[in-house]
Design an enzyme around this catalytic site. Structure first.
Site, mmCIF file in Angstrom:
data_model
loop_
_atom_site.group_PDB
_atom_site.id
_atom_site.type_symbol
_atom_site.label_atom_id
_atom_site.label_comp_id
_atom_site.label_asym_id
_atom_site.label_seq_id
_atom_site.Cartn_x
_atom_site.Cartn_y
_atom_site.Cartn_z
ATOM 1 N N TYR A 193 146.545 -30.374 25.524
ATOM 2 C CA TYR A 193 147.225 -30.652 26.793
ATOM 3 C C TYR A 193 147.638 -29.371 27.515
ATOM 4 C CZ TYR A 193 147.891 -35.723 26.621
ATOM 5 O OH TYR A 193 147.721 -37.074 26.647
ATOM 6 N N LYS B 238 141.771 -33.898 12.571
ATOM 7 C CA LYS B 238 140.331 -33.941 12.331
ATOM 8 C C LYS B 238 139.955 -32.637 11.624
ATOM 9 C CE LYS B 238 137.220 -36.238 13.769
ATOM 10 N NZ LYS B 238 136.351 -37.166 12.962
ATOM 11 N N ASP C 186 140.368 -40.525 13.229
ATOM 12 C CA ASP C 186 139.523 -41.693 13.542
ATOM 13 C C ASP C 186 139.722 -42.788 12.494
ATOM 14 O OD1 ASP C 186 138.315 -40.016 11.668
ATOM 15 O OD2 ASP C 186 136.271 -40.449 12.323
ATOM 16 N N ASP D 266 148.676 -39.349 21.540
ATOM 17 C CA ASP D 266 148.594 -40.111 22.786
ATOM 18 C C ASP D 266 147.800 -41.395 22.545
ATOM 19 O OD1 ASP D 266 148.756 -40.639 25.587
ATOM 20 O OD2 ASP D 266 146.731 -39.845 25.829
ATOM 21 N N ASP E 279 149.197 -45.507 21.774
ATOM 22 C CA ASP E 279 148.806 -46.637 22.625
ATOM 23 C C ASP E 279 148.249 -47.767 21.762
ATOM 24 O OD1 ASP E 279 149.429 -45.463 25.075
ATOM 25 O OD2 ASP E 279 147.590 -46.187 26.008
HETATM 26 C C1 IPM Z 1 151.811 -40.797 27.677
HETATM 27 C C2 IPM Z 1 150.972 -40.756 28.927
HETATM 28 C C3 IPM Z 1 150.911 -39.327 29.424
HETATM 29 C C4 IPM Z 1 150.195 -38.503 28.382
HETATM 30 C C5 IPM Z 1 150.271 -39.164 30.809
HETATM 31 C C6 IPM Z 1 150.922 -40.040 31.858
HETATM 32 C C7 IPM Z 1 150.240 -37.735 31.246
HETATM 33 O O1 IPM Z 1 149.726 -41.285 28.670
HETATM 34 O O2 IPM Z 1 152.999 -40.424 27.763
HETATM 35 O O3 IPM Z 1 151.311 -41.209 26.646
HETATM 36 O O4 IPM Z 1 148.970 -38.425 28.358
HETATM 37 O O5 IPM Z 1 150.888 -37.904 27.559
HETATM 38 MG MG MG Z 2 149.493 -42.108 26.726
#
Ligand code: IPM
Ligand code: MG
Length: 368
Positions: free
Chosen positions: A145, A196, A229, A253, A257
């Protein structure tokens, strides 16, 4: 009533449903000010696309300094299709990334908890997810990032090259791994570290440093290493094998999710981004719901405010040492769910649909 020192809370509602859900948190903080011996000083300002529209930048210096001086920052959400074509430095997400980086919020705690009232909302079988309680600790200020060099540059024959760099140092790995081990000690005492290491040197270093820290300071905590993975696959196959997962910025990230969807309710999951403590023992921190700006439902009054409200509960716990109040707030949320109240995103048969504001009010009515 004895009032303690004023604690500064900065609300950055942001974009999309951010303002709607943050409004409910403000009501809750005001309830605490009125009914408890607490005295939060609430400030509110623009961030993300909303700031860009007014000031031409996703976060002004003024707002950034306010964040720097606040004990707690609560961010709603940033981004939306309206700002998709802006250059990188002006995108709403830059506000978030700048706050994370400059406030040095290196440890991002993302719980994935399956609320018993919502087991059926998950796309996985109830027996796979019921009772699920995972904590993902995502490194938040390093890795791909923020790595340099980065950019898009022309190369020969009219081609272009996109470049991003993935790096980690020993200290970056160790400080976030410590957070994971310390959390595990208060939970099921198990850490899974994901990278990884089979293809990336930075992943190999990650694995070695986490293991070395474990052997030196956390022998009593169970540690496993898993390729990222494989972790993605295991999260679907048998998520309850995990307690604390620690991983880098990008894998964190994605895995967070994925883990959040196991619970069937993105609208319920909070997060905390914590920095190092200064010598007075104070820590900078930002709290946000895991869900994004959801522009498709923005302004309709149907967004679920629970993730943001629970983010404030995390603030009570991690920044303000008010564990009892945090628990009280969490219980109020549970109790509203027990009553069958649901916003549209978590509505199932036989439950009562409520608006964003009604949900906030119902939670407040349960606070003691
Ligand atoms: C998160 C989001 C952010 C990230 C974006 C909005 C920049 O997806 O907080 O997980 O990628 O970290
Ligand atoms: Mg995210």
């Amino acid at each position: 009533m004895i009032k303690v020192k004023k604690r500064k809370v900065l609300l950055l509602p942001g974009d999309g449903i951010g303002p709607e859900v943050t409004k409910e948190v403000r009501k809750i903080i005001e309830w605490f000010n009125k009914n408890k011996s607490l005295d939060f000083e609430i400030d509110e300002d623009l961030a993300g696309g909303a700031s860009y529209d007014k000031h031409g930048t996703p976060i002004t210096d003024e707002v950034f300094y306010k964040a720097l001086e606040s004990e707690v920052v609560i961010l709603g959400a940033v981004g939306g299709p309206k700002w998709d074509n802006l250059e990188f430095s002006k995108k709403p997400e830059r506000a978030l990334l700048k706050l994370r980086k400059e406030l040095k919020l290196f440890a991002n705690l993302r719980p994935a908890i399956c609320f018993k009232q919502l087991v059926d909302a998950s796309s996985l079988k109830p027996e796979i997810v019921s009772g699920l309680d995972i904590m993902i600790v995502r490194e938040l200020t390093g890795g791909i990032y923020f790595g340099e060099p980065r950019g898009i540059k022309p190369i020969d024959k009219g081609e272009r090259k996109g470049i991003n760099t993935h790096t980690y140092t020993t200290s970056e790995i160790v400080r976030v791994a410590k957070v994971a081990f310390d959390l595990a000690k208060k939970r099921a005492n198990k850490v899974t570290s994901c990278e990884k290491s089979n293809v990336m040197e930075a992943g190999q270093l990650w694995k070695e440093e986490v293991q070395a820290l474990h052997d030196k300071e956390y022998k009593d905590v169970e540690l496993n290493h898993m390729l990222a993975d494989n972790c993605a696959m295991q999260l679907l196959r048998n998520p309850k094998q995990f307690d604390v997962i620690v991983t880098d910025n990008l894998f964190g990230d994605m895995l967070s999710d994925q883990a959040s969807m196991l619970t069937g309710s993105l609208g319920l999951l909070p997060s905390a981004s914590l920095g190092a403590k200064n010598k007075n023992g104070e820590m900078r921190a930002m709290y946000e719901p895991i869900h994004g700006a959801a522009p498709d439902i923005a302004g309709k009054g149907i967004a679920n405010p629970i993730a943001t409200i629970l983010s404030f509960a995390m603030a009570l716990k991690y920044s303000l040492d008010l564990d009892k109040d945090a628990e009280g707030l969490e219980k109020a949320v549970q109790s509203v769910l027990d009553d069958g109240l649901r916003t549209k995103d978590i509505l199932t048969k036989g439950m009562k649909e409520v608006s964003t504001t009604e949900m906030g009010d119902a939670i407040i009515s349960k606070l003691k």
